[in-house]
Enzyme design. Structure first.
Site, PDB file in Angstrom:
ATOM      1  N   ASN A 151     -19.394   6.429  -2.361  1.00 49.78           N
ATOM      2  CA  ASN A 151     -18.109   5.723  -2.312  1.00 49.78           C
ATOM      3  C   ASN A 151     -17.710   5.670  -0.844  1.00 49.78           C
ATOM      4  O   ASN A 151     -17.725   6.688  -0.159  1.00 49.78           O
ATOM      5  CB  ASN A 151     -17.075   6.513  -3.136  1.00 49.78           C
ATOM      6  CG  ASN A 151     -15.669   5.949  -3.021  1.00 49.78           C
ATOM      7  OD1 ASN A 151     -15.474   4.843  -2.519  1.00 49.78           O
ATOM      8  ND2 ASN A 151     -14.696   6.710  -3.495  1.00 49.78           N
ATOM      9  N   GLY A 152     -17.375   4.482  -0.339  1.00 45.12           N
ATOM     10  CA  GLY A 152     -16.990   4.334   1.073  1.00 45.12           C
ATOM     11  C   GLY A 152     -17.784   3.206   1.703  1.00 45.12           C
ATOM     12  O   GLY A 152     -18.386   2.386   0.989  1.00 45.12           O
ATOM     13  N   HIS A 167      17.811 -21.835   1.925  1.00 50.53           N
ATOM     14  CA  HIS A 167      17.168 -22.095   3.217  1.00 50.53           C
ATOM     15  C   HIS A 167      15.722 -22.553   3.051  1.00 50.53           C
ATOM     16  O   HIS A 167      14.928 -22.452   3.970  1.00 50.53           O
ATOM     17  CB  HIS A 167      17.256 -20.848   4.098  1.00 50.53           C
ATOM     18  CG  HIS A 167      18.679 -20.464   4.345  1.00 50.53           C
ATOM     19  ND1 HIS A 167      19.463 -21.122   5.262  1.00 50.53           N
ATOM     20  CD2 HIS A 167      19.465 -19.542   3.755  1.00 50.53           C
ATOM     21  CE1 HIS A 167      20.674 -20.588   5.238  1.00 50.53           C
ATOM     22  NE2 HIS A 167      20.698 -19.631   4.321  1.00 50.53           N
ATOM     23  N   CYS A 223     -14.818   2.314  -6.122  1.00 50.89           N
ATOM     24  CA  CYS A 223     -15.967   3.115  -6.542  1.00 50.89           C
ATOM     25  C   CYS A 223     -15.612   4.504  -7.097  1.00 50.89           C
ATOM     26  O   CYS A 223     -14.815   5.227  -6.509  1.00 50.89           O
ATOM     27  CB  CYS A 223     -16.943   3.311  -5.389  1.00 50.89           C
ATOM     28  SG  CYS A 223     -17.498   1.790  -4.666  1.00 50.89           S
ATOM     29  N   GLU A 230       9.204  -5.711  -6.142  1.00 50.33           N
ATOM     30  CA  GLU A 230       8.296  -4.936  -6.987  1.00 50.33           C
ATOM     31  C   GLU A 230       8.033  -5.674  -8.308  1.00 50.33           C
ATOM     32  O   GLU A 230       6.900  -5.701  -8.794  1.00 50.33           O
ATOM     33  CB  GLU A 230       8.887  -3.535  -7.220  1.00 50.33           C
ATOM     34  CG  GLU A 230       8.148  -2.656  -8.196  1.00 50.33           C
ATOM     35  CD  GLU A 230       6.667  -2.423  -7.858  1.00 50.33           C
ATOM     36  OE1 GLU A 230       6.203  -2.782  -6.771  1.00 50.33           O
ATOM     37  OE2 GLU A 230       5.975  -1.903  -8.753  1.00 50.33           O
ATOM     38  N   GLU A 237       0.048  -9.113 -10.388  1.00 46.49           N
ATOM     39  CA  GLU A 237      -1.117  -8.259 -10.608  1.00 46.49           C
ATOM     40  C   GLU A 237      -1.704  -8.380 -11.998  1.00 46.49           C
ATOM     41  O   GLU A 237      -2.904  -8.476 -12.150  1.00 46.49           O
ATOM     42  CB  GLU A 237      -0.716  -6.778 -10.462  1.00 46.49           C
ATOM     43  CG  GLU A 237      -0.541  -6.301  -9.078  1.00 46.49           C
ATOM     44  CD  GLU A 237      -0.158  -4.836  -9.112  1.00 46.49           C
ATOM     45  OE1 GLU A 237      -0.984  -4.014  -8.723  1.00 46.49           O
ATOM     46  OE2 GLU A 237       0.978  -4.509  -9.530  1.00 46.49           O
ATOM     47  N   ARG A 279     -10.041   2.957 -11.434  1.00 45.66           N
ATOM     48  CA  ARG A 279     -10.179   2.752  -9.994  1.00 45.66           C
ATOM     49  C   ARG A 279     -10.609   1.329  -9.655  1.00 45.66           C
ATOM     50  O   ARG A 279     -10.497   0.908  -8.504  1.00 45.66           O
ATOM     51  CB  ARG A 279     -11.211   3.748  -9.415  1.00 45.66           C
ATOM     52  CG  ARG A 279     -10.776   5.183  -9.551  1.00 45.66           C
ATOM     53  CD  ARG A 279     -11.907   6.121  -9.209  1.00 45.66           C
ATOM     54  NE  ARG A 279     -12.174   6.167  -7.788  1.00 45.66           N
ATOM     55  CZ  ARG A 279     -11.543   6.948  -6.919  1.00 45.66           C
ATOM     56  NH1 ARG A 279     -10.575   7.729  -7.347  1.00 45.66           N
ATOM     57  NH2 ARG A 279     -11.855   6.938  -5.651  1.00 45.66           N
ATOM     58  N   LYS A 334      -7.593   0.781  -8.191  1.00 44.30           N
ATOM     59  CA  LYS A 334      -6.441   1.682  -8.202  1.00 44.30           C
ATOM     60  C   LYS A 334      -6.303   2.404  -6.870  1.00 44.30           C
ATOM     61  O   LYS A 334      -5.209   2.633  -6.386  1.00 44.30           O
ATOM     62  CB  LYS A 334      -6.619   2.699  -9.335  1.00 44.30           C
ATOM     63  CG  LYS A 334      -5.511   3.708  -9.462  1.00 44.30           C
ATOM     64  CD  LYS A 334      -4.282   3.072 -10.059  1.00 44.30           C
ATOM     65  CE  LYS A 334      -3.114   4.020 -10.189  1.00 44.30           C
ATOM     66  NZ  LYS A 334      -1.858   3.263 -10.315  1.00 44.30           N
ATOM     67  N   LYS A 357       4.350  -6.806  -9.751  1.00 43.95           N
ATOM     68  CA  LYS A 357       3.837  -6.408 -11.072  1.00 43.95           C
ATOM     69  C   LYS A 357       3.355  -7.634 -11.836  1.00 43.95           C
ATOM     70  O   LYS A 357       2.294  -7.634 -12.449  1.00 43.95           O
ATOM     71  CB  LYS A 357       4.920  -5.722 -11.927  1.00 43.95           C
ATOM     72  CG  LYS A 357       5.253  -4.303 -11.648  1.00 43.95           C
ATOM     73  CD  LYS A 357       4.186  -3.285 -11.942  1.00 43.95           C
ATOM     74  CE  LYS A 357       3.248  -3.106 -10.811  1.00 43.95           C
ATOM     75  NZ  LYS A 357       3.567  -2.302  -9.687  1.00 43.95           N
ATOM     76  N   TRP A 393     -17.370  -0.991  -6.764  1.00 40.86           N
ATOM     77  CA  TRP A 393     -16.467  -2.098  -6.435  1.00 40.86           C
ATOM     78  C   TRP A 393     -17.110  -2.760  -5.217  1.00 40.86           C
ATOM     79  O   TRP A 393     -17.143  -2.178  -4.136  1.00 40.86           O
ATOM     80  CB  TRP A 393     -15.083  -1.547  -6.116  1.00 40.86           C
ATOM     81  CG  TRP A 393     -14.010  -2.568  -6.027  1.00 40.86           C
ATOM     82  CD1 TRP A 393     -13.277  -3.079  -7.073  1.00 40.86           C
ATOM     83  CD2 TRP A 393     -13.488  -3.181  -4.834  1.00 40.86           C
ATOM     84  NE1 TRP A 393     -12.357  -3.979  -6.588  1.00 40.86           N
ATOM     85  CE2 TRP A 393     -12.467  -4.066  -5.228  1.00 40.86           C
ATOM     86  CE3 TRP A 393     -13.809  -3.085  -3.482  1.00 40.86           C
ATOM     87  CZ2 TRP A 393     -11.754  -4.834  -4.325  1.00 40.86           C
ATOM     88  CZ3 TRP A 393     -13.094  -3.851  -2.581  1.00 40.86           C
ATOM     89  CH2 TRP A 393     -12.078  -4.708  -3.009  1.00 40.86           C
TER      90      TRP A 393
END
Ligand code: F6R
Length: 612
Positions: A100-101, A510, A2, A487, A494, A27, A607, A491, A74
């Site tokens: 927001n929250g 294994h 948000c 990482e 995502e 965001r 974000k 990437k 969001w």
């Protein structure tokens, strides 16, 4: 998650609100809306989907006011829809709110308000807030601060987290904002004020910014900003003058923010090093006060973070252990406090967070502090929530990171943490001067080495064209190369929506090697000189089972054996993830592009993850 924007001034609010929302798109959100105060009423326009669709809405012509609030949502409580989108208004249409929250006790509050005669139209937790404000407003005596007092009383009933902006058709020249565990800033202009979840949304109008403290309640008029603390006492807050230019939040000549940010890495690293490396002297960390006595008392360092920031922790663990002789454990923030780790006053916790707002990381930090740990926050955002919790804060100077997928923050975090490890070693009077000097020299050379990698992206683009239709990819590496593999895999997931896994090369046999068959793609990272032969053997094992191989390496590997080799400049093994990740960020990016996806705004992701 948000985003909030607010404006009060003499200009038409709508263009400023929409522009701010566009700046907060990074965001992550699924619906958007604005509310402006007209002569008699509040106009609310909302839609499901992108801000650019809201911007095209004919209804925006109705929003002519000079005071307004706006929001990107969001979804948490209630699906993405027009009726669940913010702003929300009370059932008497007096107070409009963006939030927001999460309001954890919204069910009880809704019951209380329903019993008091209030009605609700959405499935959101937020809708209780304007109704609660209306309820308390009706109970307050007539005064200049009636709205402020009503909002204060309403916030006293809220459990959970919130950043709020409120306008009212009753007190027409006032906006009230409040924050608890969700970010909010106010920008001070001449005869106008701006509100936002994050500085870039309003930076083009003013660089004089107040960052709200937790518990702050703020009354804003065109000419004044008045702060009240959590006890409702009037307080003074100091404005920060922000030095980023508003251009740093534009795409410039790049086709996307993510590509821009990948290419900004040489500068982000250079800025992060700043003046910390001092010729013939110790590194400059005069901004924190870590003493020899303290470090000698530390038995354990926890690095706690989420996602990419956690991967930066994995990459630096060996450096810190090697230079301090203190054991380092890297923890996923959302797990940390629930596993009840051993934390005491002999613990140092280092929390890494690009945004400085990640709820799990902040919760982990609070947990460790309560148990007596000393704490250092590593963040990219000035004044972010984490900086208020930690004993010490160190900033990466990567500049605003807008694309959801983190790139320049990761390499800047590794840079800063390496410098911190060197600082610890120097404070501890570690004798190992050779490795320290080596690392310092290599760090100063890294920006130009990153530029070299960035200039050689052709092979990666070609490879992306070959593999973009695949369903699975594997990234493998040993030791520190495994950190970079983790990482790289994140990437790719995502932004390309391709399933991928990272494995330690030696672990393949294994179990995971059972997944290797004709044409599966395996990306090997090989920078650890001691392990080159072993890593090559692992890749040959998958090649003989039909895998397509791409190797990222600074070692001399025979191109007759492996056809796809991306060479990176030679680098100190401890610093190799800073270079080896670059072609793999580009690989993820170009795969996403081949698939026609929007790399800047991957589906379902936000974000700044401000809820647990
Ligand atoms: C990945 C990514 C996320 C973040 C994570 C932590 O590209 O961006 O995994 O790294 O959500 O965010 P911060 O660093 O803001 O705490």
């Amino acid at each position: 998650m948000c985003g909030i924007v607010g404006y009060i001034g003499n200009r038409k609010a709508t263009p400023i609100l929409i522009n701010g929302l566009l700046k907060l798109e990074y965001r992550g959100y699924d619906s958007a809306g604005i509310a402006t105060l007209e002569d008699e009423d509040i106009t609310i326009i909302r839609n499901k989907g992108r801000v650019k669709e809201l911007k095209k809405s004919k209804d925006l012509d109705k929003a002519q006011g000079t005071i307004g609030i706006a929001h990107t949502r969001w979804a948490t409580h209630g699906k993405p829809s027009v009726v669940n989108a913010h702003p929300h208004i009370d059932c008497h249409k007096n107070f409009a709110v963006v939030h927001n929250g999460i309001i954890e006790n919204h069910i009880e509050l809704k019951k209380f308000l329903t019993d008091a005669g209030y009605t609700f139209v959405s499935e959101t937790d937020t809708e209780v807030i304007p109704n609660l404000i209306d309820y308390y407003y009706s109970k307050e005596e007539e005064s200049n601060d009636r709205l402020l007092k009503a909002v204060y009383r309403a916030t006293q009933d809220l459990k959970g987290s919130y950043a709020l902006a409120i306008i009212s058709k009753i007190e027409k020249d006032t906006m009230i904002i409040a924050r608890k565990d969700s970010p909010l800033v106010v920008g001070d202009g001449e005869g106008e004020k701006f509100v936002a979840s994050d500085i870039p949304a309003i930076l083009e109008y003013t660089n004089k910014i107040f960052i709200l403290n937790d518990g702050d309640l703020v009354k804003i008029t065109r000419d004044n900003i008045t702060f009240f603390d959590e006890d409702f006492e009037k307080v003074q807050r100091k404005a920060e003058i922000i030095e980023w230019s508003s251009k740093s939040t534009d795409k410039g000549e790049y086709e996307s923010y993510m590509l821009k940010e990948i290419y900004e890495q040489p500068n982000a690293i250079r800025e992060t090093i700043g003046t910390r490396i001092v010729q013939n002297d110790k590194c400059d960390f005069s901004d924190i006060n870590i003493t020899k006595e303290f470090l000698e008392s530390v038995s354990h360092i926890y690095i706690v973070a989420c996602g990419t920031a956690m991967h930066a922790g994995v990459a630096v663990k060996p450096i810190i252990e090697r230079l301090t002789n203190i054991s380092v454990e890297v923890d996923i923030a959302s797990e940390f406090r629930y596993r009840k780790p051993i934390v005491g006053d002999d613990t140092l916790i280092i929390c890494i967070s690009q945004s400085g707002e990640t709820a799990d990381t902040i919760a982990a930090l609070k947990y460790a502090k309560k148990k007596g740990a000393k704490s250092i926050a590593i963040t990219n955002v000035m004044g972010s929530s984490i900086t208020r919790e930690a004993d010490f804060t160190l900033y990466t100077h990567a500049g605003p990171e807008v694309a959801v997928a983190s790139t320049k923050a990761y390499t800047s975090q590794i840079t800063l943490l390496t410098l911190l490890a060197i600082h610890f070693a120097e404070v501890l009077e570690n004798e190992d001067k050779e490795i320290i000097d080596n690392l310092k020299n290599e760090l100063t050379e890294i920006p130009s080495k990153v530029s070299i990698v960035l200039e050689n992206s052709e092979k990666i683009k070609e490879f992306a064209k070959r593999v973009y239709k695949e369903k699975d990819l594997f990234f493998i590496g040993r030791g520190i190369d495994y950190a970079a593999a983790m990482e790289a895999s994140l990437k790719l997931k995502e932004i390309s929506y391709i399933h991928s896994e990272a494995y330690q090369s030696g672990e393949l046999k294994h179990g995971p090697i059972a997944l290797i068959e004709d044409d599966v793609t395996v990306v090997g990272i090989i920078t650890d000189r001691r392990l080159v032969n072993k890593s090559i053997s692992n890749l040959q094992e998958v090649a003989t089972r039909g895998a397509k191989i791409l190797i990222v390496t600074d070692q001399g590997i025979d191109e007759k054996i492996f056809e796809n080799i991306v060479k990176i400049p030679k680098i100190h093994p401890f610093l190799s993830p800073i270079l080896s990740i670059i072609p793999l960020q580009l690989l993820a990016y170009y795969i996403s592009k081949e698939k026609g996806l929007d790399a800047d705004k991957p589906r379902n992701l936000a974000k700044s993850v401000t809820v647990e």
